[in-house]
Design an enzyme around this catalytic site. Sequence first.
Site, PDB file in Angstrom:
ATOM      1  N   LYS A   1       0.822  -1.165   0.042  1.00 10.36           N
ATOM      2  CA  LYS A   1      -0.062   0.029  -0.037  1.00 10.36           C
ATOM      3  C   LYS A   1       0.846   1.227  -0.040  1.00 10.36           C
ATOM      4  O   LYS A   1       0.475   2.258  -0.543  1.00 10.36           O
ATOM      5  CB  LYS A   1      -1.091   0.052   1.127  1.00 10.36           C
ATOM      6  CG  LYS A   1      -1.986  -1.024   1.285  1.00 10.36           C
ATOM      7  CD  LYS A   1      -2.925  -0.953   0.131  1.00 10.36           C
ATOM      8  CE  LYS A   1      -3.965  -2.124   0.232  1.00 10.36           C
ATOM      9  NZ  LYS A   1      -5.170  -2.036  -1.086  1.00 10.36           N
TER      10      LYS A   1
ATOM     11  N   GLU B   1     -10.091   5.638   2.837  1.00  9.63           N
ATOM     12  CA  GLU B   1     -10.824   4.323   3.356  1.00  9.63           C
ATOM     13  C   GLU B   1      -9.759   3.359   3.808  1.00  9.63           C
ATOM     14  O   GLU B   1      -8.993   3.322   2.940  1.00  9.63           O
ATOM     15  CB  GLU B   1     -11.737   4.070   2.302  1.00  9.63           C
ATOM     16  CG  GLU B   1     -11.309   3.020   1.290  1.00  9.63           C
ATOM     17  CD  GLU B   1     -10.118   3.566   0.328  1.00  9.63           C
ATOM     18  OE1 GLU B   1     -10.270   4.682   0.286  1.00  9.63           O
ATOM     19  OE2 GLU B   1      -9.403   2.775  -0.186  1.00  9.63           O
TER      20      GLU B   1
ATOM     21  N   SER C   1       1.756  -9.491  -0.763  1.00  8.74           N
ATOM     22  CA  SER C   1       1.404  -8.251  -0.723  1.00  8.74           C
ATOM     23  C   SER C   1       1.697  -7.658   0.584  1.00  8.74           C
ATOM     24  O   SER C   1       2.014  -6.386   0.868  1.00  8.74           O
ATOM     25  CB  SER C   1       0.059  -8.253  -1.031  1.00  8.74           C
ATOM     26  OG  SER C   1      -0.823  -8.918  -0.284  1.00  8.74           O
TER      27      SER C   1
HETATM   28  C1  LIG Z   1      -1.575  -6.913   2.645  1.00  9.35           C
HETATM   29  C2  LIG Z   1      -2.835  -6.793   1.817  1.00  9.35           C
HETATM   30  N1  LIG Z   1      -2.837  -7.363   0.646  1.00  9.35           N
HETATM   31  C3  LIG Z   1      -3.795  -6.888  -0.280  1.00  9.35           C
HETATM   32  C4  LIG Z   1      -4.915  -6.128  -0.154  1.00  9.35           C
HETATM   33  C5  LIG Z   1      -6.062  -6.102  -1.104  1.00  9.35           C
HETATM   34  O1  LIG Z   1      -5.791  -4.844  -1.580  1.00  9.35           O
HETATM   35  P1  LIG Z   1      -5.453  -5.031  -3.127  1.00  9.35           P
HETATM   36  O2  LIG Z   1      -6.606  -5.847  -3.942  1.00  9.35           O
HETATM   37  O3  LIG Z   1      -5.991  -3.508  -3.636  1.00  9.35           O
HETATM   38  O4  LIG Z   1      -4.095  -5.137  -3.369  1.00  9.35           O
HETATM   39  C6  LIG Z   1      -4.942  -5.553   1.193  1.00  9.35           C
HETATM   40  C7  LIG Z   1      -5.698  -4.370   1.787  1.00  9.35           C
HETATM   41  O5  LIG Z   1      -6.127  -4.054   2.582  1.00  9.35           O
HETATM   42  C8  LIG Z   1      -3.869  -5.763   2.064  1.00  9.35           C
HETATM   43  O6  LIG Z   1      -3.848  -5.086   3.419  1.00  9.35           O
END
Ligand SMILES: Cc1ncc(COP(=O)(O)O)c(C=O)c1O
Length: 390
Positions: free
Chosen positions: A88, A110, A372
Amino acid sequence: MGDPGLSGRFGQFGGRFVPESLVPACMELEEAFRSAWADPAFHTELDDLLHHYGGRPTPVTECPRLSAELGVRVLLKREDLAHTGSHKINNVVGQALLARRMGKTRLIAETGAGQHGVATATAAALFGMECVVYMGEVDTQRQELNVFRMELLGAEVRPVSSGSRTLKDAVNEALREWVASVGNTHYCLGSVMGPHPYPWMVREFQRVIGEEARAQCRQLLGGSDPDVVVACAGGGSNAAGIFAGFADATTSSLVAVEAAGGAAMATGIPGVLHGMRSALMQDEEGQILEATSISAGLDYPGIGPEHAHLAEVGRARYESAADDEVLEAFQRLARTEGIIPALESAHAVAWVIAAAKRSEMPSGSTVLVNLSGRGDKDVAQVRDILRAQR
Ligand SMILES: Cc1ncc(COP(=O)(O)O)c(C=O)c1O
């Protein structure tokens, strides 16, 4: 995965479905982003911040023990090692720089899992901006630690008690506030969703994941690309970021994994929500259905419009993982590799485990998983679930 042009359309998806009062704000933002993105000085400043502050480039890590168990070579792109613990930060540093360039002094956001809220509060502190984060009441409870983190960073967290009291409702509130405060406020949206230019702009800010990973994989794999690139998808920003680096890699298949209870691609139909036309979970009357997932970050009944387009043209596949598979993957990565993933990222790992079990990937295939985020925020929640199961 290029510029969607002034209409912000990805095939039949995307667009800008906002009240008239928000059209000038979206257009001002698009113009500012186009000008910044074409300006080498903006890129120099962004790259410098991502490197010295954000911790980029993040490494690609081999998973020898998990690979031996599954019979496929698993590589992880380590966004969990970025500052604040997830991808993020890439988007938020970009948008905060842009907001400052536009003369805005206040950020609103948000958040679902709290990671985007924490990242926004972090960037606001870094740039000396005021920050307000909208978060569904349900999420403030399951992600209590992230609420405290945001407050420590000087942000105000406003719990949202309407609707399902999760991410969808937090986006509604943030959009509502933006209409009223657009003069000094930038809405720092956290994923590749919402009205144009957000889906495109956020993907471009996350593209760095895919570009780094492609070069890192080529080095590791003797000039080849991985056979499969996998990422979890809530709104879809980490998936879009890593896919952007491999979109023209003809030998790499792209797989996004949604939460089974928030699978907009598997169960949704085209509709309009939060300013975009995309695949949405809805009933016959077009009422948006509530998503349910163990992971607050994937608890969203829609997905970004470019993903709906990538599915329609067959460039990416959309799969889902159930909560029990995710819990299993969460623990398995911890035990085999010493890496505790975010529950969101554990969806991608869960799909790899299931696909390997089904022999869907030939033995010896190489799979790149976008990890992620890190699981620190989820440890207390998982402890409670596992204790209750005993
Ligand atoms: C660690 C992590 N991965 C994935 C996501 C999902 O978001 P996005 O699909 O935009 O990557 C989030 C959302 O809060 C997150 O905190």
